[in-house]
Design a protein around this motif. Structure first.
Motif, PDB file in Angstrom:
ATOM      1  N   ALA A  46       0.839  -1.204   0.000  1.00  0.00           N
ATOM      2  CA  ALA A  46       0.000   0.000   0.000  1.00  0.00           C
ATOM      3  C   ALA A  46       0.875   1.255   0.000  1.00  0.00           C
ATOM      4  O   ALA A  46       0.545   2.248  -0.656  1.00  0.00           O
ATOM      5  N   GLY A  47       1.990   1.211   0.717  1.00  0.00           N
ATOM      6  CA  GLY A  47       2.905   2.346   0.728  1.00  0.00           C
ATOM      7  C   GLY A  47       3.503   2.608  -0.643  1.00  0.00           C
ATOM      8  O   GLY A  47       3.618   3.756  -1.078  1.00  0.00           O
ATOM      9  N   GLU A  48       3.888   1.543  -1.332  1.00  0.00           N
ATOM     10  CA  GLU A  48       4.435   1.705  -2.679  1.00  0.00           C
ATOM     11  C   GLU A  48       3.394   2.288  -3.621  1.00  0.00           C
ATOM     12  O   GLU A  48       3.691   3.166  -4.430  1.00  0.00           O
ATOM     13  N   ARG A  49       2.161   1.814  -3.514  1.00  0.00           N
ATOM     14  CA  ARG A  49       1.100   2.332  -4.373  1.00  0.00           C
ATOM     15  C   ARG A  49       0.824   3.805  -4.046  1.00  0.00           C
ATOM     16  O   ARG A  49       0.593   4.610  -4.937  1.00  0.00           O
ATOM     17  N   GLY A  50       0.870   4.135  -2.774  1.00  0.00           N
ATOM     18  CA  GLY A  50       0.677   5.529  -2.379  1.00  0.00           C
ATOM     19  C   GLY A  50       1.770   6.428  -2.925  1.00  0.00           C
ATOM     20  O   GLY A  50       1.503   7.556  -3.353  1.00  0.00           O
ATOM     21  N   PHE A  51       3.005   5.931  -2.917  1.00  0.00           N
ATOM     22  CA  PHE A  51       4.107   6.716  -3.475  1.00  0.00           C
ATOM     23  C   PHE A  51       3.918   6.934  -4.976  1.00  0.00           C
ATOM     24  O   PHE A  51       4.195   8.006  -5.492  1.00  0.00           O
ATOM     25  N   SER A  52       3.456   5.919  -5.687  1.00  0.00           N
ATOM     26  CA  SER A  52       3.266   6.089  -7.132  1.00  0.00           C
ATOM     27  C   SER A  52       2.134   7.078  -7.399  1.00  0.00           C
ATOM     28  O   SER A  52       2.224   7.889  -8.327  1.00  0.00           O
ATOM     29  N   TRP A  53       1.064   7.032  -6.608  1.00  0.00           N
ATOM     30  CA  TRP A  53      -0.009   8.015  -6.772  1.00  0.00           C
ATOM     31  C   TRP A  53       0.488   9.414  -6.436  1.00  0.00           C
ATOM     32  O   TRP A  53       0.157  10.377  -7.121  1.00  0.00           O
ATOM     33  N   ALA A  54       1.275   9.524  -5.389  1.00  0.00           N
ATOM     34  CA  ALA A  54       1.805  10.837  -5.009  1.00  0.00           C
ATOM     35  C   ALA A  54       2.735  11.372  -6.089  1.00  0.00           C
ATOM     36  O   ALA A  54       2.743  12.573  -6.377  1.00  0.00           O
ATOM     37  N   GLU A  55       3.505  10.490  -6.708  1.00  0.00           N
ATOM     38  CA  GLU A  55       4.418  10.928  -7.764  1.00  0.00           C
ATOM     39  C   GLU A  55       3.650  11.468  -8.956  1.00  0.00           C
ATOM     40  O   GLU A  55       3.979  12.531  -9.490  1.00  0.00           O
ATOM     41  N   SER A  56       2.598  10.788  -9.377  1.00  0.00           N
ATOM     42  CA  SER A  56       1.823  11.277 -10.520  1.00  0.00           C
ATOM     43  C   SER A  56       1.118  12.585 -10.166  1.00  0.00           C
ATOM     44  O   SER A  56       1.035  13.488 -11.002  1.00  0.00           O
ATOM     45  N   GLY A  57       0.621  12.705  -8.942  1.00  0.00           N
ATOM     46  CA  GLY A  57      -0.006  13.956  -8.515  1.00  0.00           C
ATOM     47  C   GLY A  57       0.988  15.092  -8.450  1.00  0.00           C
ATOM     48  O   GLY A  57       0.676  16.233  -8.807  1.00  0.00           O
ATOM     49  N   THR A  58       2.200  14.790  -8.009  1.00  0.00           N
ATOM     50  CA  THR A  58       3.244  15.808  -7.933  1.00  0.00           C
ATOM     51  C   THR A  58       3.645  16.284  -9.326  1.00  0.00           C
ATOM     52  O   THR A  58       3.875  17.476  -9.531  1.00  0.00           O
ATOM     53  N   ARG A  59       3.711  15.352 -10.258  1.00  0.00           N
ATOM     54  CA  ARG A  59       4.049  15.750 -11.634  1.00  0.00           C
ATOM     55  C   ARG A  59       2.980  16.671 -12.203  1.00  0.00           C
ATOM     56  O   ARG A  59       3.286  17.668 -12.857  1.00  0.00           O
ATOM     57  N   ALA A  60       1.714  16.342 -11.980  1.00  0.00           N
ATOM     58  CA  ALA A  60       0.635  17.198 -12.483  1.00  0.00           C
ATOM     59  C   ALA A  60       0.682  18.565 -11.810  1.00  0.00           C
ATOM     60  O   ALA A  60       0.501  19.603 -12.470  1.00  0.00           O
ATOM     61  N   LEU A  61       0.944  18.581 -10.512  1.00  0.00           N
ATOM     62  CA  LEU A  61       1.032  19.845  -9.788  1.00  0.00           C
ATOM     63  C   LEU A  61       2.211  20.676 -10.282  1.00  0.00           C
ATOM     64  O   LEU A  61       2.093  21.891 -10.468  1.00  0.00           O
ATOM     65  N   ALA A  62       3.349  20.038 -10.529  1.00  0.00           N
ATOM     66  CA  ALA A  62       4.530  20.756 -11.018  1.00  0.00           C
ATOM     67  C   ALA A  62       4.260  21.340 -12.402  1.00  0.00           C
ATOM     68  O   ALA A  62       4.648  22.475 -12.685  1.00  0.00           O
TER      69      ALA A  62
END
Length: 89
Positions: A46-62
């Motif tokens: 679940a932590g790994e999946r959360g990191f991948s979701w956070a990464e995609s959200g961070t890219r969109a935010l950036a």
């Protein structure tokens, strides 16, 4: 001789009961350890999946932040004065 055979038979029954009890205890211990390992694995996954979701959200935010910053810089380059105002002439 019958007494000896009877005692050996009773001891064998007792020994079998002890072995079954030990096997049951080891089985329960294995089940507990398996459950703990499974829970730790699922938390890690679940932590790994959360990191991948956070990464995609961070890219969109950036991306949107860069676009917004570019728009702000473009607006700041323009003059806010009208061409026919006193200071422009």
């Amino acid at each position: 001789m019958w007494w000896a055979l009877g005692i050996i038979f009773v001891l064998q029954l007792y020994f079998v009961r002890e072995l079954l009890a030990a096997e049951l205890l080891f089985g329960m211990l294995f089940a507990v350890l398996f459950t703990i390992g499974f829970v730790v694995y699922m938390i890690g996954r679940a932590g790994e999946r959360g990191f991948s979701w956070a990464e995609s959200g961070t890219r969109a935010l950036a991306h949107s932040t860069r676009r917004g910053l570019g728009a702000v810089q473009e607006i700041s380059r323009r003059t806010f004065r009208h061409l026919r105002s006193e200071s422009a002439q």
